[in-house]
Write a protein that holds these residues in place. Structure first.
Motif, PDB file in Angstrom:
ATOM      1  N   PRO A   1      -7.499   4.228   8.481  1.00  0.00           N
ATOM      2  CA  PRO A   1      -8.148   3.343   9.460  1.00  0.00           C
ATOM      3  C   PRO A   1      -7.125   2.740  10.415  1.00  0.00           C
ATOM      4  O   PRO A   1      -6.036   2.330   9.995  1.00  0.00           O
ATOM      5  N   PRO A   2      -7.431   2.683  11.702  1.00  0.00           N
ATOM      6  CA  PRO A   2      -6.458   2.175  12.678  1.00  0.00           C
ATOM      7  C   PRO A   2      -5.937   0.785  12.357  1.00  0.00           C
ATOM      8  O   PRO A   2      -4.760   0.498  12.585  1.00  0.00           O
ATOM      9  N   SER A   3      -6.793  -0.092  11.813  1.00  0.00           N
ATOM     10  CA  SER A   3      -6.365  -1.461  11.533  1.00  0.00           C
ATOM     11  C   SER A   3      -5.337  -1.545  10.421  1.00  0.00           C
ATOM     12  O   SER A   3      -4.630  -2.538  10.297  1.00  0.00           O
ATOM     13  N   LEU A   4      -5.214  -0.498   9.603  1.00  0.00           N
ATOM     14  CA  LEU A   4      -4.297  -0.510   8.461  1.00  0.00           C
ATOM     15  C   LEU A   4      -3.243   0.584   8.553  1.00  0.00           C
ATOM     16  O   LEU A   4      -2.455   0.745   7.626  1.00  0.00           O
ATOM     17  N   ARG A   5      -3.225   1.316   9.643  1.00  0.00           N
ATOM     18  CA  ARG A   5      -2.323   2.464   9.735  1.00  0.00           C
ATOM     19  C   ARG A   5      -0.854   2.052   9.647  1.00  0.00           C
ATOM     20  O   ARG A   5      -0.071   2.676   8.912  1.00  0.00           O
ATOM     21  N   GLY A   6      -0.457   1.021  10.365  1.00  0.00           N
ATOM     22  CA  GLY A   6       0.941   0.602  10.332  1.00  0.00           C
ATOM     23  C   GLY A   6       1.379   0.179   8.943  1.00  0.00           C
ATOM     24  O   GLY A   6       2.464   0.553   8.472  1.00  0.00           O
ATOM     25  N   ARG A   7       0.553  -0.590   8.271  1.00  0.00           N
ATOM     26  CA  ARG A   7       0.872  -1.031   6.916  1.00  0.00           C
ATOM     27  C   ARG A   7       0.922   0.150   5.951  1.00  0.00           C
ATOM     28  O   ARG A   7       1.814   0.240   5.100  1.00  0.00           O
ATOM     29  N   ALA A   8      -0.018   1.093   6.087  1.00  0.00           N
ATOM     30  CA  ALA A   8      -0.041   2.263   5.213  1.00  0.00           C
ATOM     31  C   ALA A   8       1.188   3.134   5.424  1.00  0.00           C
ATOM     32  O   ALA A   8       1.771   3.650   4.454  1.00  0.00           O
ATOM     33  N   TRP A   9       1.609   3.330   6.673  1.00  0.00           N
ATOM     34  CA  TRP A   9       2.811   4.129   6.930  1.00  0.00           C
ATOM     35  C   TRP A   9       4.038   3.513   6.258  1.00  0.00           C
ATOM     36  O   TRP A   9       4.896   4.235   5.737  1.00  0.00           O
ATOM     37  N   GLN A  10       4.125   2.195   6.275  1.00  0.00           N
ATOM     38  CA  GLN A  10       5.262   1.544   5.621  1.00  0.00           C
ATOM     39  C   GLN A  10       5.267   1.796   4.117  1.00  0.00           C
ATOM     40  O   GLN A  10       6.318   2.046   3.526  1.00  0.00           O
ATOM     41  N   TYR A  11       4.104   1.723   3.497  1.00  0.00           N
ATOM     42  CA  TYR A  11       4.017   1.949   2.059  1.00  0.00           C
ATOM     43  C   TYR A  11       4.277   3.417   1.721  1.00  0.00           C
ATOM     44  O   TYR A  11       4.995   3.729   0.763  1.00  0.00           O
ATOM     45  N   LEU A  12       3.686   4.332   2.495  1.00  0.00           N
ATOM     46  CA  LEU A  12       3.859   5.756   2.211  1.00  0.00           C
ATOM     47  C   LEU A  12       5.304   6.198   2.371  1.00  0.00           C
ATOM     48  O   LEU A  12       5.833   6.946   1.533  1.00  0.00           O
ATOM     49  N   SER A  13       5.958   5.742   3.415  1.00  0.00           N
ATOM     50  CA  SER A  13       7.328   6.186   3.713  1.00  0.00           C
ATOM     51  C   SER A  13       8.379   5.543   2.831  1.00  0.00           C
ATOM     52  O   SER A  13       9.513   6.029   2.764  1.00  0.00           O
ATOM     53  N   GLY A  14       8.038   4.455   2.173  1.00  0.00           N
ATOM     54  CA  GLY A  14       9.047   3.694   1.437  1.00  0.00           C
ATOM     55  C   GLY A  14       9.768   2.703   2.321  1.00  0.00           C
ATOM     56  O   GLY A  14      10.701   2.039   1.859  1.00  0.00           O
TER      57      GLY A  14
ATOM     58  N   HIS B   1       2.589   0.465  16.115  1.00  0.00           N
ATOM     59  CA  HIS B   1       1.798   0.147  14.924  1.00  0.00           C
ATOM     60  C   HIS B   1       2.397  -0.954  14.068  1.00  0.00           C
ATOM     61  O   HIS B   1       1.755  -1.397  13.105  1.00  0.00           O
ATOM     62  N   MET B   2       3.600  -1.418  14.379  1.00  0.00           N
ATOM     63  CA  MET B   2       4.241  -2.422  13.515  1.00  0.00           C
ATOM     64  C   MET B   2       5.369  -3.117  14.281  1.00  0.00           C
ATOM     65  O   MET B   2       5.842  -2.611  15.307  1.00  0.00           O
ATOM     66  N   PRO B   3       5.823  -4.278  13.792  1.00  0.00           N
ATOM     67  CA  PRO B   3       6.934  -4.982  14.438  1.00  0.00           C
ATOM     68  C   PRO B   3       8.250  -4.202  14.333  1.00  0.00           C
ATOM     69  O   PRO B   3       8.357  -3.213  13.599  1.00  0.00           O
ATOM     70  N   ALA B   4       9.263  -4.677  15.046  1.00  0.00           N
ATOM     71  CA  ALA B   4      10.525  -3.946  15.172  1.00  0.00           C
ATOM     72  C   ALA B   4      11.220  -3.756  13.831  1.00  0.00           C
ATOM     73  O   ALA B   4      11.740  -2.668  13.551  1.00  0.00           O
TER      74      ALA B   4
END
Length: 499
Positions: A113-126, A201-204
């Motif tokens: 979901p677009p609203s959670l994509r940035g947070r999910a990418w952080q968790y998936l990537s480590g 999708h996320m802060p710096a």
């Protein structure tokens, strides 16, 4: 670059200087200057505010590169269900990764979901773990002056690629920080589109650590000075193409076209400069979960549908025509739904990629000697990255996204609330005579500290619409007083606000 050989003889090498040029300019060929001009996002009239444009849902000017003509909208009800499922996963991430990784993979294939994509990418990537392991590191790098050699190159690239974009300042900060974090690698122009997608999708700070994970775990060696890793992957891609599309493989082999001429920008930018924006996001959702095999699959799908039939090869009589065909791909094969389905169904596995990597590495050593750049081993996706983390590792802190005031009790998820009088009658019937009332258990939305003060309200337990099962109660943190999140959706600093 030395010529690479195969069963059909030597292929034409990349144009002179193209490898070194990739470090500073990915636009190749005689029309590189024109490509730079077209890549600019504005003109003089736009800069002065005279032009009016329609903007699509991704923030692109309609009609520009990246803008969508026909968008496939997900129904709102389906989107809300997916958000609920993803919130459950993100708030119990370690347990989901340990026991239900296949379910995470399937949901990444459906699209985050677009609203959670940035947070999910952080968790998936480590990247989330790296940030917790290195508190204050990005701020330290951000405050450092940086190497003037790299700063000049970065500034030129940003002015050329993102002249009027609001992320330009943060993009400079992230790229400069990486040159200080990995001075032996420095800066490569292909990192700018990667970092730009992350910053949308996320802060710096979070984008920086995700960039680190991409460069070190997903695509190690891609941005080193000699670009040896990308050359090896070009040979791997060409070899796998023989299994996926013999017609396309035979044509490229007959034309003696080096893979670097068509796959360098694809792989180094993870298709961020090739595909429509909606397709880029879907590819990245799968890439963060499953690793580089998604990049290989996308490349193979594009080659198969661009050169995989005799009809399409009629317009590709020479090297130039073939390269142009691959640079101006049909919008149909890049369309989100079509491309994702083809990528998911393509039977290319991590094992095949690694086996072919060993074969190509041995050929490299026989013809060119040892690799000059010793890159760390490539990790295939979120599960491999998590398993490679040194143990013990602290569990990721859940990030509550739905909060209730402490004076509002949570209704029972299965039983309907009963009228007060009926509830009192049942309580009298079930309570044994002479049994003393026990002190009430504190509501799960409010925890009391030793001093008697109420803590912040806690997460709401969410249902998974697919399974209709409640999240286990033991998945919540044991010490509720410590469950203070800095990433609530109500926070202005939350990465969840970067839609």
């Amino acid at each position: 670059m030395a010529k690479s050989s195969g069963e059909n003889g030597p292929r034409a090498p990349a144009a002179a200087g193209s490898l070194s040029g990739t470090r500073e300019n990915l636009a190749q060929g005689p029309d590189a200057a024109a490509a730079d001009e077209l890549s600019s996002l504005g003109s003089d009239s736009e800069a002065n505010g005279f032009a009016e444009h329609r903007i699509d849902k991704f923030g692109f000017i309609v009609g520009s590169q990246g803008a969508e003509d026909a968008l496939e909208e997900v129904p709102l009800e389906v989107l809300r269900q997916r958000e609920s499922k993803w919130l459950d996963m993100l708030n119990n991430w370690d347990k989901w990764m340990a026991k239900k990784h296949k379910k995470i993979r399937l949901r990444c294939q459906k699209g985050i979901p677009p609203s959670l994509r940035g947070r999910a990418w952080q968790y998936l990537s480590g990247g989330k773990v790296k940030l917790q392991q290195n508190p204050g590191k990005f701020d330290e790098l951000d405050m450092s002056p940086g190497d003037p050699k790299w700063l000049d190159v970065i500034e030129r690239d940003l002015h050329r690629q993102f002249p009027f974009h609001e992320i330009q300042q943060d993009l400079f900060r992230v790229l400069k920080a990486y040159t200080l974090y990995r001075p032996e690698e420095g800066y490569c122009q292909a990192q700018a589109p990667i970092a730009a997608v992350l910053l949308m999708h996320m802060p710096a700070e979070q984008a920086f650590w995700c960039l680190v994970q991409i460069c070190e775990k997903y695509l190690p060696g891609y941005y080193s000075e000699k670009l040896e890793a990308i050359q090896l992957d070009g040979e791997i891609l060409f070899s796998l193409l023989q299994k996926v599309s013999p017609v396309a493989h035979k044509h490229l082999s007959r034309q003696k076209i080096d893979p670097l001429l068509y796959m360098t920008e694809w792989f180094m930018c993870a298709f961020a400069r090739t595909l429509p924006w909606s397709s880029v996001l879907r590819v990245w959702d799968m890439f963060f979960c499953e690793g580089v095999k998604i990049i290989f699959r996308v490349g193979l799908v594009l080659l198969k549908h661009a050169l995989g039939s005799p009809e399409k090869l009629k317009a590709c009589q020479g090297q130039y025509e073939t390269i142009e065909q691959l640079r101006s791909l049909s919008p149909k094969i890049m369309q989100e739904a079509f491309l994702v389905q083809e990528v998911v169904e393509l039977p290319i596995t991590e094992r095949q990629i690694e086996r072919e990597h060993l074969i190509q590495l041995r050929r490299w050593q026989e013809t060119r000697g040892e690799l000059q750049c010793r890159s760390p081993p490539r990790l295939h996706g979120a599960k491999a990255i998590l398993d490679a983390e040194p143990t013990p590792r602290g569990a990721l802190q859940p990030s509550p996204s739905i909060r209730l005031p402490p004076d509002i009790p949570l209704p029972s998820p299965k039983a309907k609330p009963k009228p007060p009088k009926q509830a009192q009658k049942e309580q009298k019937r079930t309570k044994p005579s002479g049994h003393l009332d026990k002190p009430p258990i504190p509501n799960q939305t409010t925890a009391m500290t030793a001093g008697g003060d109420a803590c912040a309200p806690q997460d709401v337990t969410l249902k998974d619409p697919a399974s209709q099962d409640l999240v286990p109660q033991d998945s919540a943190p044991q010490d509720l007083t410590l469950h203070h999140s800095q990433e609530s959706l109500t926070s202005q600093e939350s990465e969840d606000t970067y839609l």
